[in-house]
Write an enzyme that holds these catalytic residues in place. Structure first.
Site, PDB file in Angstrom:
ATOM      1  CG  ASP A 185      -0.158   0.018   2.523  1.00  0.00           C
ATOM      2  OD1 ASP A 185       0.630  -0.918   2.761  1.00  0.00           O
ATOM      3  OD2 ASP A 185      -0.325   0.974   3.302  1.00  0.00           O
ATOM      4  CG  HIS A 502      -1.106  -7.430  -2.105  1.00  0.00           C
ATOM      5  ND1 HIS A 502      -2.386  -7.583  -2.578  1.00  0.00           N
ATOM      6  CD2 HIS A 502      -1.161  -6.392  -1.229  1.00  0.00           C
ATOM      7  CE1 HIS A 502      -3.187  -6.689  -2.001  1.00  0.00           C
ATOM      8  NE2 HIS A 502      -2.462  -5.953  -1.173  1.00  0.00           N
ATOM      9  CG  ASP A 549       3.800 -15.220  -8.319  1.00  0.00           C
ATOM     10  OD1 ASP A 549       3.653 -14.097  -7.805  1.00  0.00           O
ATOM     11  OD2 ASP A 549       4.398 -15.412  -9.403  1.00  0.00           O
ATOM     12  CD  GLU A 558       0.895  -6.234   1.790  1.00  0.00           C
ATOM     13  OE1 GLU A 558       0.721  -5.009   1.705  1.00  0.00           O
ATOM     14  OE2 GLU A 558       0.271  -6.958   2.594  1.00  0.00           O
TER      15      GLU A 558
END
Length: 584
Positions: A185, A502, A549, A558
């Site tokens: 993020d 991710h 994956d 992630e």
């Protein structure tokens, strides 16, 4: 509507049937191939060369040397997985000390292993350079194909109601630029940032000569300060903006109310907030500022006045934390706007107090900090994580033999390391890591594999022996492909590495390959993301095979700064030991 009838001759039908069978065969997994698990990146000449073979007669293995000579393995042992009960064969290839590429063949499967003088150098460098690629608030101009425009300048950050004070009421605008994007993020979290810097500074203290000569090709590479410290400073400058100058408390995170979508940083439009002060963030801040104040002291040419500034900020933060011991971060408190991003919630601050007191005692030698450290010292060593930073406190004391807690911490560390290595000779993948169910979970490859190896390297250095470093290398082999999935878990390296982490930038930048040098979280039988997956399915619930994956898998695939920090600390230390694994 009329149905059209198509007539096919026998030859055409046979072709269609054969093509269908061929497609199905290609799509189906095969047990005949892909059964060799090995380090896909490289070996030192003096490093043991061990591979693992699954469900295939290992006596048929042949080794072809760079000069064309054919060899056989020196030993083979059978092992049974404690999780899946699969039978595996641990194969010692023997003393392959000549530099070059070796071909390993068994039946129809062939693969290569590489022996070189510095097999870990490029991957170690990439793991550190990754931090440049995830810088926030500046354009990335030295990233090659990964260059991008400025995103998240963070010069107009709002004080969230949870962080409001009389002098800084809700809605107050502050400037809080720079720092690293935390994970997949785009937010910035004090707890994890401070922990990540602390882990890498601990590594720096043990390897300062190595880091002085490590050029990671960042904008600061031509100044007088080692690149690792320059990179730490980019995040330290952000951390300094997260301290309330009026009282010394530190905001827990800088975040949008909700996670952004999988878009580039420059496309993000949500407002960003400084959210709630917390005792854990404040103590982590105090610890890392104290360490940085001490370590950056020789580099006043580039960072004039930083040591004095960081010392003051560290002591102010510590005093705020002592005065607010119950200020734990609780995201479920009702505020507008509601915050739904990562919590880094931790409801025990004793380990943070131990680390901060230890770091401040090293910096100032004040009895107050020594007393607090003695009162809050851990009873056993555990690998460092953002939620348990007691090991970082232990590393403070282990860095000088004159410290009051040196022998206590060394005893705890040695006890841990001896327990970690005791079952290697019967393990499925010939490594200290990966033999217990608790070895797998969120971020396990960092907190349990890399950090375990880092502990082994500390013990190796402090005990003045070489017995533990070989075990640390075994964890490297596991990380780089000698494991149940056959993945090299670091992007951009090996012949089977994650392509779909991710990670928002890697997803949105239009480039097929993700940033190189990123460590993914790894096998996670908890599968906490399973409920949110739409197009992906875990292949297994077996602890060491529960990995996929796919960018949807935030629980296993992630990336995060604390995980990469552990990779830097581990692989740079291994690279720094090159001479011991190469020269006679």
């Amino acid at each position: 509507m009329q149905t059209k009838t198509i007539k096919l001759d026998l030859t055409t039908m046979k072709k269609i049937v054969l093509q269908t069978i061929l497609i199905l065969l290609i799509m189906l997994p095969t047990k005949a191939l892909g059964q060799i698990r090995r380090n896909q990146v490289g070996y030192y000449p003096k490093q043991e060369k061990v591979i693992v073979v699954e469900e295939t007669d290992p006596t048929k293995i042949r080794i072809r040397t760079p000069k064309g000579k054919t060899l056989r393995p020196s030993s083979i042992r059978q092992a049974v997985s404690p999780f899946s009960e699969k039978t595996r064969y641990v194969v010692n290839l023997g003393e392959l000390a000549t530099i070059g590429k070796y071909q390993i063949s068994i039946g129809k499967e062939t693969c290569n292993i590489q022996v070189s003088e510095r097999p870990f150098h490029n991957i170690a460098k990439a793991s550190l350079r990754l931090f440049y690629l995830i810088r926030s608030g500046v354009p990335i101009e030295l990233g090659g194909i990964y260059n991008r425009p400025l995103g998240h300048p963070d010069t107009l950050v709002l004080i969230h109601p949870s962080a409001a004070t009389t002098k800084r009421p809700a809605g107050t605008v502050i400037s809080s630029p720079y720092g690293w994007y935390d994970a997949g993020d785009y937010n910035k979290y004090v707890v994890n940032s401070a922990f990540s810097i602390g882990l890498m500074l601990a590594s720096y203290e043990q390897l300062s000569d190595y880091y002085t000569n490590l050029n990671t090709e960042i904008p600061e590479s031509h100044n007088k300060t080692p690149d690792l410290l320059d990179e730490m400073m980019f995040n330290l400058r952000w951390l300094q903006t997260m301290q309330d100058p009026d009282d010394g408390g530190v905001y827990h995170k800088l975040t949008t109310p909700n996670f952004e979508g999988f878009i580039m940083p420059s496309a993000c439009k949500q407002p960003r907030y400084a959210v709630a002060k917390s005792v854990t963030a404040t103590l982590d801040f105090a610890a890392v500022m104290a360490d940085a104040a001490r370590i950056f002291a020789p580099y006043h040419q580039d960072y004039n006045g930083f040591t004095e500034q960081a010392t003051t900020m560290a002591e102010q933060a510590y005093q705020w934390a002592k005065a607010h011991p119950t200020a734990l971060y609780r995201q479920n408190q009702i505020h507008e706007p509601e915050i739904t991003t990562g919590t880094y919630a931790d409801f025990n601050s004793r380990d943070e107090l131990f680390w901060a007191a230890s770091a401040l005692y090293r910096l100032t030698h004040k009895k107050e900090y020594l007393d607090d450290a003695l009162q809050n010292q851990p009873q056993r060593f555990d690998t460092p994580s953002w939620g348990n930073v007691s090991a970082l406190g232990a590393f403070e004391w282990l860095s000088t033999k004159q410290s009051p807690l040196f022998y206590d911490m060394l005893h705890q560390l040695t006890t841990y390391c001896n327990s970690a290595i005791k079952n290697v000779e019967t393990s499925s993948f010939h490594s200290p890591y990966g033999n217990n169910p608790q070895d797998f979970g969120w971020g396990c490859l960092a907190e349990r594999c890399c950090c375990q190896a880092m502990a082994l390297l500390y013990a190796d250095k402090l005990q003045g022996t070489t017995q533990y470093r070989a075990y640390a290398l075994q964890n490297a082999d596991y990380l780089l492909g000698r494991n149940a999935t056959g993945y090299c878990y670091i992007t951009g390296f090996g012949d089977k590495s994650p392509m779909h982490p991710h990670h928002r930038i890697s997803s949105a930048d239009g480039i097929e390959a993700p940033f190189p040098g990123m460590l993914v979280g790894g096998p996670n039988p908890g599968q906490q993301d399973k409920k949110d997956m739409h197009n992906a399915t875990y292949p297994s619930k077996i602890p060491d095979e529960s990995y996929i994956d796919d960018e949807e898998s935030y629980a296993s695939n992630e990336i995060a700064i604390n995980w990469n920090a552990s990779l830097v600390a581990f692989l740079c230390w291994i690279d720094a030991l090159t001479d011991t694994f190469t020269k006679p």
